[in-house]
Design a protein around this motif. Structure first.
Motif, mmCIF file in Angstrom:
data_model
loop_
_atom_site.group_PDB
_atom_site.id
_atom_site.type_symbol
_atom_site.label_atom_id
_atom_site.label_comp_id
_atom_site.label_asym_id
_atom_site.label_seq_id
_atom_site.Cartn_x
_atom_site.Cartn_y
_atom_site.Cartn_z
ATOM 1 N N SER A 437 0.824 -1.208 0.000
ATOM 2 C CA SER A 437 0.000 0.000 0.000
ATOM 3 C C SER A 437 0.861 1.261 0.000
ATOM 4 N N GLU A 438 0.474 2.228 -0.857
ATOM 5 C CA GLU A 438 1.139 3.519 -0.883
ATOM 6 C C GLU A 438 0.450 4.519 0.030
ATOM 7 N N GLU A 439 -0.624 4.081 0.681
ATOM 8 C CA GLU A 439 -1.447 4.987 1.493
ATOM 9 C C GLU A 439 -1.224 4.814 2.986
ATOM 10 N N LEU A 440 -0.223 4.025 3.393
ATOM 11 C CA LEU A 440 0.053 3.838 4.815
ATOM 12 C C LEU A 440 0.683 5.113 5.371
ATOM 13 N N LYS A 441 -0.056 5.809 6.213
ATOM 14 C CA LYS A 441 0.398 7.084 6.731
ATOM 15 C C LYS A 441 -0.010 7.244 8.190
ATOM 16 N N THR A 442 0.609 8.237 8.829
ATOM 17 C CA THR A 442 0.182 8.610 10.169
ATOM 18 C C THR A 442 -1.024 9.524 10.019
ATOM 19 N N VAL A 443 -2.192 8.999 10.248
ATOM 20 C CA VAL A 443 -3.420 9.747 9.986
ATOM 21 C C VAL A 443 -4.293 9.761 11.228
ATOM 22 N N GLN A 444 -4.680 10.944 11.653
ATOM 23 C CA GLN A 444 -5.656 11.052 12.734
ATOM 24 C C GLN A 444 -7.017 11.320 12.118
ATOM 25 N N LYS A 445 -7.981 10.447 12.453
ATOM 26 C CA LYS A 445 -9.341 10.584 11.949
ATOM 27 C C LYS A 445 -10.229 11.106 13.075
ATOM 28 N N THR A 446 -10.627 12.374 12.938
ATOM 29 C CA THR A 446 -11.484 12.932 13.995
ATOM 30 C C THR A 446 -12.867 12.312 13.966
ATOM 31 N N GLU A 447 -13.312 11.848 12.790
ATOM 32 C CA GLU A 447 -14.590 11.139 12.681
ATOM 33 C C GLU A 447 -14.420 9.972 11.722
ATOM 34 N N LEU A 448 -14.280 8.782 12.282
ATOM 35 C CA LEU A 448 -14.124 7.572 11.483
ATOM 36 C C LEU A 448 -15.425 6.783 11.546
ATOM 37 N N VAL A 449 -16.016 6.526 10.371
ATOM 38 C CA VAL A 449 -17.285 5.796 10.306
ATOM 39 C C VAL A 449 -17.015 4.291 10.398
#
Length: 622
Positions: A437-449
């Motif tokens: 995956s090229e989308e593996l990042k440190t991501v904070q999701k304030t609203e994850l469904v």
């Protein structure tokens, strides 16, 4: 006439002699001669064995055994092995493990053959009924245990575990204990008797019942007036720990326990009153605080070790004494002084030894199904366990979203774990798919469904896997996860939505150079100078975080005192305390950015910076 008489007389003599000669030559020889020979041979080969006597005056028991068995003894080592008696014969070994109840240290491991466990009829042992069983495969006995494989038999203040097992390197097909051998073994066990004991060790709790958990390595004694039940304590909704419930009339002593590598938070939820410190009580060789909840001159509940868990021998204990009165007013609830004294005697009897279960923290690869994760706690995807929110080994935290629907959560990544929230998988993806995956990042999701799709991740140590957040309640979320053994190169710490990244370099130790000698308990301040070699600006939301080694009494995190632009430097100070015991101590630290992402020293941001001190012995001189 004389000639006739003479002839007749001769005939009378010769006819019997002739008849005897006839029988001897025409009738087969009697078989009695063969029987006598066979009996003679049998008597020589099956000569009755001589019974030898064994006496153990220190522990107060004796038994007899045939001289066809060779007896050896192994003394306990005082730390992990109990005393052991071995009776050996040909390829068979009878192992008898024993000891005082108060000194049990764990059980010798047994290599189990394949087969089915069968319960056998009990046999007499010290005039008591000893359970037993065997492992049977294709009609052949492969192993016999008294009382069972994972338990011990308690008698006369002693414990025993006896196993009949193969000796040497026999193959599975060669093992078969014949009936005669089993009868002989039963005879040895049934011959056990008590003799005068020379040891000064005595049963401190005569007449008390015994609880024994080989899985968790616990031995507890309790008076016969108290009733014990193994149960589960729901500490917070959806999370449980093992517990012992001891009850007497209205009093209930709850003793909860779990491995210290498991995260099991407690919420006491007691009603009104004043929490009063009433000193210390003995527990596992220590003294722990006793706090009593008092209201209108009545003791409403007692908490031992304050309201926090007590860590001992790889387990965490939570202890409460309460009144089980229900359906009545709060004014009727009272924990009597006599019940408190008895409960504290029970706690003083607790003894720990080597548990049979492996601690969950010893696992490397973990996977779960519909695991429940409480809000405000974090999860370690490598070890597969829930931990406190500030634990440095965690990979993410899930929190409530104020005012949102029931199927949205806030997702906070931690350490160097990275996630792919842009690629949805209806089924668990293969490890290679997540690694590519090229989308593996440190991501904070304030609203994850929570839409029941699988999300790829890479953990803080580089393993790949996927998880699905299934649904939530008011207390937390349930999810599935799977972590593979594949380890890849960790991504650099990046700031989502920009090309910025974090990395640091240690410029120098401003204080306490490596190897500084400290007095026991000495308070000191460690200061590092760090250089920002990344492209992002360090804000005061950045912090340094303890990672491993000895924390030396410092807080887990210390915030950056001021903003630090790229190529700028900052001094960071942490107050610490030297341990009381002499020795060398090292604590390793890393940095954390505003997104909770761990980063460190070196070109790849993977290295730590540290403090190293030497605590000198009390009274030593240069």
């Amino acid at each position: 006439m004389k000639k006739l008489l003479c002839f007749l007389s001769l005939a009378v003599i010769l006819i019997p002699l002739w008849g005897c000669t006839y029988k001897t030559t025409t009738v087969p020889k009697p078989t009695t001669e063969l029987i006598i020979i066979d009996n003679s041979a049998t008597t020589v080969s099956s000569k009755p064995a001589t019974l030898l006597s064994y006496e153990n005056p220190q522990y107060g028991f004796a038994f007899t055994y045939p001289d066809t068995w060779a007896l050896t003894e192994q003394a306990g080592d005082g730390s992990s092995k109990n005393p052991l008696i071995l009776l050996s014969q040909s390829n068979v070994q009878l192992a008898m493990e024993y000891g005082f109840l108060s000194e049990i240290l764990g059980l010798e491991s047994i290599t189990l053959p394949s087969g089915e466990w069968i319960d056998l009829d009990p046999i007499s042992f010290f005039d008591e009924s000893l359970p037993s069983g065997e492992i049977l495969e294709d009609g052949r006995v492969k192993l016999v245990a008294f009382p069972e494989l994972s338990g011990v038999f308690l008698v006369n203040g002693l414990f025993f575990r006896i196993t009949l097992q193969p000796a040497g390197n026999l193959s599975q097909s060669e093992i078969d204990f014949e009936t005669d051998l089993l009868d002989e073994v039963n005879g040895i066990i049934e011959s056990f008797s008590s003799i005068e004991r020379t040891s000064t060790t005595v049963d401190e709790y005569p007449g008390w019942s015994t609880f024994l958990s080989m899985d968790y390595g616990l031995l507890l004694r309790y008076p016969p007036e108290w009733q014990l039940e193994e149960t589960e304590w729901e500490t917070v909704p959806g999370l449980y720990e093992k517990a012992l419930s001891l009850t007497k009339d209205r009093a209930q002593l709850l003793l909860g326990y779990h491995f210290n590598s498991e995260y099991v938070p407690h919420t006491e939820g007691f009603l009104g009153g004043l929490l009063v410190d009433e000193g210390l009580v003995p527990f596992l060789g220590k003294e722990i605080p006793k706090y009593v909840l008092q209201y209108e001159n009545k003791d409403k509940a007692v908490f031992y070790n304050s309201l926090e868990g007590l860590d001992s021998g790889g387990l965490v204990f939570n202890i409460r004494l309460q009144d089980m009165t229900t359906g009545a007013g709060y004014d009727l609830i009272e924990v009597k002084d006599a019940d408190q004294l008895e409960a504290e005697s029970i706690l003083a009897s607790l003894h720990q030894f080597t548990p049979a279960l492996s601690r969950p923290g010893e696992r490397i690869i973990s996977q779960g199904e519909k695991y429940f994760l409480t809000f405000e706690s974090c999860f370690d995807l490598d070890e597969g366990m829930q931990k406190p929110e500030d634990d440095i080994t965690c990979d993410f935290v899930v929190k409530k979203v104020p005012g949102s629907s029931n199927q949205k959560v806030s997702f906070q990544p931690m350490n160097q774990a990275v996630y792919d929230f842009k690629t949805d998988f209806a089924e668990p993806p293969a490890t290679g798919d997540c690694a590519a995956s090229e989308e593996l990042k440190t991501v904070q999701k304030t609203e994850l469904v929570l839409d029941e799709s699988y999300i790829c991740f890479q953990t803080s140590v580089g393993r790949y896997g996927s998880f699905m957040l299934r649904g939530m309640t008011s207390d937390g979320v349930s999810f599935d996860w799977q972590t593979s053994s594949t380890v890849g190169v960790l991504k650099q710490s990046t700031i989502e939505g920009s090309g910025e990244w974090d990395v640091a370099v240690t410029l120098k130790d401003m204080s306490i150079p490596d190897g500084t000698v400290m007095k026991p308990g000495e308070v000191f301040t460690k200061t590092w100078q760090l250089l920002n070699k990344g492209t992002s600006t360090w804000t005061t939301d950045y912090a340094i975080r303890f990672e491993t080694g000895n924390r030396l009494g410092a807080p887990y995190e210390v915030a950056i005192p001021s903003e630090v632009p790229p190529d700028g430097a900052v001094n960071i100070s942490v107050e610490m305390t030297a341990p009381l015991e002499p020795g060398e101590y090292t604590g390793h630290w890393v940095m954390r950015n505003a997104s909770g992402h761990r980063f460190g020293m070196g070109a790849d941001g993977s290295k730590t910076f540290w403090v190293l001190i030497v605590v000198e012995a009390e009274g030593s001189t240069d």
